[in-house]
Design a protein around this motif. Structure first.
Motif, PDB file in Angstrom:
ATOM      1  N   VAL A 177       0.843  -1.110   0.034  1.00 33.51           N
ATOM      2  CA  VAL A 177      -0.086   0.069   0.061  1.00 33.51           C
ATOM      3  C   VAL A 177       0.974   1.252  -0.066  1.00 33.51           C
ATOM      4  O   VAL A 177       0.496   2.116  -0.885  1.00 33.51           O
ATOM      5  N   PRO A 178       1.821   1.500   0.775  1.00 32.33           N
ATOM      6  CA  PRO A 178       2.846   2.552   0.708  1.00 32.33           C
ATOM      7  C   PRO A 178       3.407   2.809  -0.739  1.00 32.33           C
ATOM      8  O   PRO A 178       3.519   3.925  -1.142  1.00 32.33           O
ATOM      9  N   ILE A 179       4.006   1.653  -1.183  1.00 34.35           N
ATOM     10  CA  ILE A 179       4.588   1.874  -2.322  1.00 34.35           C
ATOM     11  C   ILE A 179       3.688   2.271  -3.610  1.00 34.35           C
ATOM     12  O   ILE A 179       3.799   3.049  -4.432  1.00 34.35           O
ATOM     13  N   GLY A 180       2.378   1.836  -3.562  1.00 31.21           N
ATOM     14  CA  GLY A 180       1.343   1.904  -4.543  1.00 31.21           C
ATOM     15  C   GLY A 180       0.715   3.510  -4.175  1.00 31.21           C
ATOM     16  O   GLY A 180       0.779   4.216  -5.182  1.00 31.21           O
ATOM     17  N   ILE A 181       0.807   4.159  -3.145  1.00 30.56           N
ATOM     18  CA  ILE A 181       0.560   5.336  -2.688  1.00 30.56           C
ATOM     19  C   ILE A 181       1.629   6.309  -3.516  1.00 30.56           C
ATOM     20  O   ILE A 181       1.157   7.237  -4.034  1.00 30.56           O
ATOM     21  N   TYR A 182       2.820   5.846  -3.256  1.00 33.45           N
ATOM     22  CA  TYR A 182       4.178   6.612  -3.534  1.00 33.45           C
ATOM     23  C   TYR A 182       4.008   6.868  -5.189  1.00 33.45           C
ATOM     24  O   TYR A 182       4.139   7.611  -5.695  1.00 33.45           O
ATOM     25  N   GLU A 183       3.918   5.578  -5.732  1.00 34.05           N
ATOM     26  CA  GLU A 183       3.893   5.600  -7.134  1.00 34.05           C
ATOM     27  C   GLU A 183       2.890   6.425  -7.847  1.00 34.05           C
ATOM     28  O   GLU A 183       3.099   6.991  -8.749  1.00 34.05           O
ATOM     29  N   VAL A 184       1.579   6.316  -7.276  1.00 33.56           N
ATOM     30  CA  VAL A 184       0.376   7.148  -7.879  1.00 33.56           C
ATOM     31  C   VAL A 184       0.860   8.528  -7.699  1.00 33.56           C
ATOM     32  O   VAL A 184       0.304   9.422  -8.616  1.00 33.56           O
ATOM     33  N   ALA A 185       1.272   8.971  -6.461  1.00 32.75           N
ATOM     34  CA  ALA A 185       1.630  10.471  -6.160  1.00 32.75           C
ATOM     35  C   ALA A 185       2.738  10.763  -7.156  1.00 32.75           C
ATOM     36  O   ALA A 185       2.614  11.915  -7.889  1.00 32.75           O
ATOM     37  N   VAL A 186       3.711   9.820  -7.808  1.00 30.76           N
ATOM     38  CA  VAL A 186       4.740  10.377  -8.601  1.00 30.76           C
ATOM     39  C   VAL A 186       4.207  10.357  -9.914  1.00 30.76           C
ATOM     40  O   VAL A 186       4.270  11.356 -10.878  1.00 30.76           O
ATOM     41  N   MET A 187       3.304   9.370 -10.324  1.00 29.85           N
ATOM     42  CA  MET A 187       2.657   9.650 -11.634  1.00 29.85           C
ATOM     43  C   MET A 187       1.631  11.047 -11.801  1.00 29.85           C
ATOM     44  O   MET A 187       1.806  11.557 -12.758  1.00 29.85           O
ATOM     45  N   GLU A 188       1.241  11.174 -10.591  1.00 27.94           N
ATOM     46  CA  GLU A 188       0.055  12.254 -10.605  1.00 27.94           C
ATOM     47  C   GLU A 188       1.141  13.577 -10.949  1.00 27.94           C
ATOM     48  O   GLU A 188       0.802  14.527 -11.594  1.00 27.94           O
ATOM     49  N   ALA A 189       2.260  13.856 -10.103  1.00 30.96           N
ATOM     50  CA  ALA A 189       3.121  14.795 -10.257  1.00 30.96           C
ATOM     51  C   ALA A 189       3.586  14.994 -11.754  1.00 30.96           C
ATOM     52  O   ALA A 189       3.751  16.179 -12.131  1.00 30.96           O
ATOM     53  N   ASN A 190       4.142  13.720 -12.196  1.00 29.79           N
ATOM     54  CA  ASN A 190       4.523  13.944 -13.532  1.00 29.79           C
ATOM     55  C   ASN A 190       3.486  14.312 -14.692  1.00 29.79           C
ATOM     56  O   ASN A 190       3.938  15.117 -15.564  1.00 29.79           O
ATOM     57  N   LYS A 191       2.446  13.821 -14.344  1.00 29.67           N
ATOM     58  CA  LYS A 191       1.388  14.412 -15.086  1.00 29.67           C
ATOM     59  C   LYS A 191       0.792  15.849 -15.214  1.00 29.67           C
ATOM     60  O   LYS A 191       0.638  16.459 -16.284  1.00 29.67           O
ATOM     61  N   ARG A 192       0.725  16.346 -13.826  1.00 29.09           N
ATOM     62  CA  ARG A 192       0.585  17.996 -13.659  1.00 29.09           C
ATOM     63  C   ARG A 192       1.836  18.635 -14.324  1.00 29.09           C
ATOM     64  O   ARG A 192       1.700  19.568 -15.001  1.00 29.09           O
ATOM     65  N   ALA A 193       3.010  17.986 -14.076  1.00 31.16           N
ATOM     66  CA  ALA A 193       4.017  18.806 -14.622  1.00 31.16           C
ATOM     67  C   ALA A 193       4.116  18.980 -16.241  1.00 31.16           C
ATOM     68  O   ALA A 193       4.386  19.899 -16.905  1.00 31.16           O
ATOM     69  N   LYS A 194       3.709  17.843 -16.592  1.00 33.92           N
ATOM     70  CA  LYS A 194       3.629  17.673 -18.296  1.00 33.92           C
ATOM     71  C   LYS A 194       2.475  18.594 -18.925  1.00 33.92           C
ATOM     72  O   LYS A 194       2.611  19.576 -19.763  1.00 33.92           O
ATOM     73  N   ALA A 195       1.425  18.706 -18.023  1.00 30.72           N
ATOM     74  CA  ALA A 195       0.370  19.435 -18.349  1.00 30.72           C
ATOM     75  C   ALA A 195       0.606  21.123 -18.339  1.00 30.72           C
ATOM     76  O   ALA A 195       0.222  21.857 -19.228  1.00 30.72           O
TER      77      ALA A 195
END
Length: 90
Positions: free
Chosen positions: A59-77
């Motif tokens: 669960v912690p690794i999953g939450i971390y990976e989702v947060a990283v994907m979200e940060a990269n998606k927002r940076a790209k946008a």
């Protein structure tokens, strides 16, 4: 006849110097005893290990990976460069 039982119950529950006015629930007492002695009787087994792996690792690794994907998606946008976060899967 019923009033005698009520008086006896009042004496046992509220007035007895040994109870000190406390009416205890055996289930709560068992739970409290179990909670206080977990360090004494805890043993690692398959069920405990699965729960630890799920809630302590997956669960912690999953939450971390989702947060990283979200940060990269927002940076790209926003037109900003993606930041390089450490990842467990890349």
């Amino acid at each position: 006849h019923a009033s005698i039982h009520k008086v006896c119950r009042l004496w046992r529950v509220f007035l007895s110097p040994f109870n000190m006015g406390i009416l205890t629930d055996p289930a709560i007492e068992r739970w409290g005893t179990m909670r206080e002695t977990t360090t004494k009787y805890f043993r690692i087994n398959g069920g405990n290990l699965r729960k630890f792996m799920l809630w302590g690792v997956v669960v912690p690794i999953g939450i971390y990976e989702v947060a990283v994907m979200e940060a990269n998606k927002r940076a790209k946008a926003d037109g900003k460069p993606e930041r390089k976060y450490p990842s467990f899967f890349n």
